[in-house]
Design a protein around this motif. Structure first.
Motif, PDB file in Angstrom:
ATOM      1  N   ARG A 124      25.111 -45.020  37.458  1.00  0.00           N
ATOM      2  CA  ARG A 124      23.873 -45.273  36.720  1.00  0.00           C
ATOM      3  C   ARG A 124      23.534 -46.766  36.705  1.00  0.00           C
ATOM      4  N   TYR A 125      24.555 -47.612  36.500  1.00  0.00           N
ATOM      5  CA  TYR A 125      24.311 -49.057  36.405  1.00  0.00           C
ATOM      6  C   TYR A 125      24.039 -49.659  37.782  1.00  0.00           C
ATOM      7  N   LEU A 126      24.833 -49.283  38.790  1.00  0.00           N
ATOM      8  CA  LEU A 126      24.658 -49.864  40.118  1.00  0.00           C
ATOM      9  C   LEU A 126      23.318 -49.472  40.732  1.00  0.00           C
ATOM     10  N   SER A 127      22.818 -48.281  40.396  1.00  0.00           N
ATOM     11  CA  SER A 127      21.541 -47.828  40.957  1.00  0.00           C
ATOM     12  C   SER A 127      20.348 -48.512  40.316  1.00  0.00           C
ATOM     13  N   GLY A 128      20.580 -49.182  39.176  1.00  0.00           N
ATOM     14  CA  GLY A 128      19.488 -49.817  38.458  1.00  0.00           C
ATOM     15  C   GLY A 128      18.791 -48.900  37.478  1.00  0.00           C
ATOM     16  N   GLU A 129      19.214 -47.632  37.387  1.00  0.00           N
ATOM     17  CA  GLU A 129      18.550 -46.670  36.505  1.00  0.00           C
ATOM     18  C   GLU A 129      18.846 -46.943  35.031  1.00  0.00           C
TER      19      GLU A 129
ATOM     20  N   ILE B  58      19.919 -50.152  33.400  1.00  0.00           N
ATOM     21  CA  ILE B  58      19.448 -51.416  32.809  1.00  0.00           C
ATOM     22  C   ILE B  58      18.632 -52.250  33.796  1.00  0.00           C
ATOM     23  N   GLY B  59      18.166 -51.626  34.865  1.00  0.00           N
ATOM     24  CA  GLY B  59      17.391 -52.365  35.847  1.00  0.00           C
ATOM     25  C   GLY B  59      18.248 -52.882  36.992  1.00  0.00           C
ATOM     26  N   ASP B  60      17.584 -53.427  38.012  1.00  0.00           N
ATOM     27  CA  ASP B  60      18.298 -53.911  39.186  1.00  0.00           C
ATOM     28  C   ASP B  60      19.227 -55.066  38.828  1.00  0.00           C
TER      29      ASP B  60
ATOM     30  N   GLU C 155      28.449 -45.367  52.290  1.00  0.00           N
ATOM     31  CA  GLU C 155      27.735 -44.132  51.965  1.00  0.00           C
ATOM     32  C   GLU C 155      27.432 -44.018  50.482  1.00  0.00           C
ATOM     33  N   VAL C 156      28.193 -44.743  49.644  1.00  0.00           N
ATOM     34  CA  VAL C 156      27.925 -44.774  48.209  1.00  0.00           C
ATOM     35  C   VAL C 156      26.898 -45.856  47.890  1.00  0.00           C
ATOM     36  N   LEU C 157      27.097 -47.048  48.421  1.00  0.00           N
ATOM     37  CA  LEU C 157      26.292 -48.198  48.020  1.00  0.00           C
ATOM     38  C   LEU C 157      24.896 -48.197  48.629  1.00  0.00           C
ATOM     39  N   SER C 158      24.769 -47.791  49.876  1.00  0.00           N
ATOM     40  CA  SER C 158      23.473 -47.870  50.545  1.00  0.00           C
ATOM     41  C   SER C 158      22.394 -47.050  49.843  1.00  0.00           C
ATOM     42  N   PRO C 159      22.649 -45.781  49.472  1.00  0.00           N
ATOM     43  CA  PRO C 159      21.613 -45.035  48.747  1.00  0.00           C
ATOM     44  C   PRO C 159      21.259 -45.658  47.402  1.00  0.00           C
ATOM     45  N   LEU C 160      22.216 -46.372  46.794  1.00  0.00           N
ATOM     46  CA  LEU C 160      21.950 -47.011  45.506  1.00  0.00           C
ATOM     47  C   LEU C 160      21.144 -48.296  45.653  1.00  0.00           C
ATOM     48  N   GLY C 161      21.001 -48.784  46.889  1.00  0.00           N
ATOM     49  CA  GLY C 161      20.269 -50.024  47.116  1.00  0.00           C
ATOM     50  C   GLY C 161      21.120 -51.263  46.945  1.00  0.00           C
TER      51      GLY C 161
END
Length: 502
Positions: free
Chosen positions: A344-349, A351-353, A451-457
């Motif tokens: 949730r945090y790494l995706s920015g959902e 607390i934001g990017d 594969e984990v980090l790329s979809p999260l941006g």
């Protein structure tokens, strides 16, 4: 001799030849048992009665014990299913037998463990065969369950009872009964005559204002008598350790994460590149909630995660080529790890990017459908943490652990390469138990895969870990069984008196 009402009543109802229980005397005198108990202690101090304590042990089936008495012990059901499948003549696939036995969840592990222990058969390379000489109808544990349920536990084998208690099928309760017998001095006092003293046990405002306090006789108190211990509230040692961990990580520059205990399977597993047909995502390991789907997932992110699962990431990505369902991703379950918060945090959902460098942690409860034992619980605390920065390496991760554990006096951390679907490289952490000398697994870690980090941006490295708070507690204090400090079996005296480590 003048004595309080309860003491006179007790003396007159007690016997010099037969020990009578407080309960019997309460019935005979119409006094409350606790009142007579206090009177008995006073009379014992004056050598007028003798007090004897007897501990009565009673056995009672737990809900699980009642269910197994009704349905049959899991290992016996496994034996019968195997025998029906012809396992007495030739070994049969274990999966086939388990399906035929209709065992579910933890019952499977229970059945397999006790199947071998009782000599009911053999398990080898996924194949199961039965011992033709075994007689499940004469199972001692099943017979003991029947005897306890019928109130006829006398004469049961102690080892069998201990095994049933250990399995959680029987609860052992102890009750202390006090018995009173007149002493020679007590008999003499009765023969000489005892009278009820009109004594007052408490000075009241009414006695003071009326002046009657000058004329009444106050009851004597034995100030040397033992008093019931009074224990005040105390922060649980596990909570104290959690707070110490938080303080340590904050001191190392980390910020705390928070989030839901019940979450979409997307955040718990899909965002972690965990395939939807992974065994850990079945009811064997996971607690699914019967509630509405979590349909408010971010569509763009869901699409990128699905694509990573199906096709992989980058020119060399393969993906899993396995089924992927958005409906499954929207199912709500109790989180099996707090890495759902990291997603949730790494995706920015949440607390934001975030821009590197960043450090976040959580010390929160997680839930897994594990078999209870000395090192496993259905719910426990996980120390989650991650660092986002450029050019991170395994050396950075190992150094972080060494710095963290050194704060708790643990300097012999060992590392073992490991496989995770979501980190590469990955390794497990181990520490030496200070009492048993055994090597105890205390955590899992690695560097998140592309594969984990790329979809999260996320375009830089992220190293992460999940450590067990209870295992840290075991290494710090020498506890050999998690259940000693967590849950219904914990030792309250130990928790009240254990020395708190700084």
């Amino acid at each position: 001799m003048q004595l309080p009402d309860a003491a006179v009543a007790l003396l007159e109802s007690a016997s010099a030849t037969d020990a009578k229980s407080i309960e019997q005397l309460a019935t005979a005198t119409d006094e409350k048992p606790e009142t007579l108990t206090g009177a008995a202690f006073d009379l014992e101090a004056d050598s007028l009665v003798a007090l004897e304590e007897r501990v009565e042990v009673s056995l009672e089936l737990t809900d699980e014990g009642k269910r197994y008495r009704e349905d049959g012990l899991p290992e016996v059901r496994l034996y019968r299913a195997a025998a029906d499948a012809g396992a007495a003549d030739d070994s049969v696939p274990m999966g086939q037998v388990i399906a035929a036995s209709e065992l579910e969840g933890p019952e499977v592990d229970i059945a397999l463990t006790n199947f071998a222990r009782k000599g009911l058969g053999f398990i080898d390379s996924g194949e199961l065969s039965v011992n033709a000489d075994a007689d499940p109808d004469s199972d001692a544990e099943r017979a003991a369950l029947d005897a306890i349920a019928d109130g006829d536990a006398d004469g049961l084998d102690d080892d069998t009872v201990d095994r049933l208690v250990e399995r959680g099928l029987v609860e052992q309760r102890e009750q202390t009964h006090r018995f009173v017998t007149l002493t020679d001095d007590g008999v003499t006092a009765l023969m000489e005559g005892v009278e009820t003293a009109a004594t007052v046990g408490q000075l009241t405002p009414e006695l003071l204002t009326s002046g009657e306090w000058e004329d009444v006789e106050f009851a004597e108190y034995n100030v040397e008598a033992d008093a019931e211990p009074v224990t005040g509230g105390k922060t649980h040692i596990l909570r104290q350790t959690a707070e110490s961990v938080k303080d340590t990580l904050v001191g190392m520059g980390f910020q705390e994460m928070q989030g839901p205990h019940a979450d979409a399977d997307f955040w718990i597993n899909d965002a972690l590149f965990m395939p939807q047909d992974h065994p850990a995502r079945t009811h064997w390991d996971r607690f699914t909630l019967d509630t509405d789907l979590m349909t408010d997932l971010p569509d763009d992110l869901v699409g990128r995660v699905e694509d990573a699962h199906r096709n992989g990431v980058g020119p060399d990505g393969e993906g899993y080529h396995s089924p992927w369902s958005r409906e499954f991703a929207e199912e709500v379950a109790l989180r099996g790890h707090t890495t759902s918060l990291s997603m949730r945090y790494l995706s920015g959902e949440e607390i934001g990017d975030l821009e590197p460098p960043q450090r976040f942690f959580s010390v929160e409860k997680v839930y897994r459908n594990d078999t209870l034992d000395a090192t496993h619980l259905l719910e426990f605390f996980q120390i989650e943490g991650w660092v986002m920065a450029e050019d991170l390496s395994v050396r950075d991760l190992m150094g972080t652990f060494e710095e963290f554990y050194a704060q708790f006096g643990i300097t012999d951390i060992e590392f073992k390469p490991h496989y995770n679907p979501y980190t590469e490289p990955s390794f497990e952490l181990f520490g030496t138990h200070p009492t048993t000398g055994e090597i105890v697994e205390i955590g899992n870690s690695g560097i998140f895969r592309e594969e984990v980090l790329s979809p999260l941006g996320v375009e830089c490295d992220v190293m992460a870990w999940g450590l067990a708070l209870e295992r840290l507690l075991m290494l710090m204090y020498g506890f050999e069984d998690i259940r000693d400090v967590h849950g219904t079996l914990c030792d309250l005296d130990l928790l009240r008196n254990v020395e708190v480590l700084a």
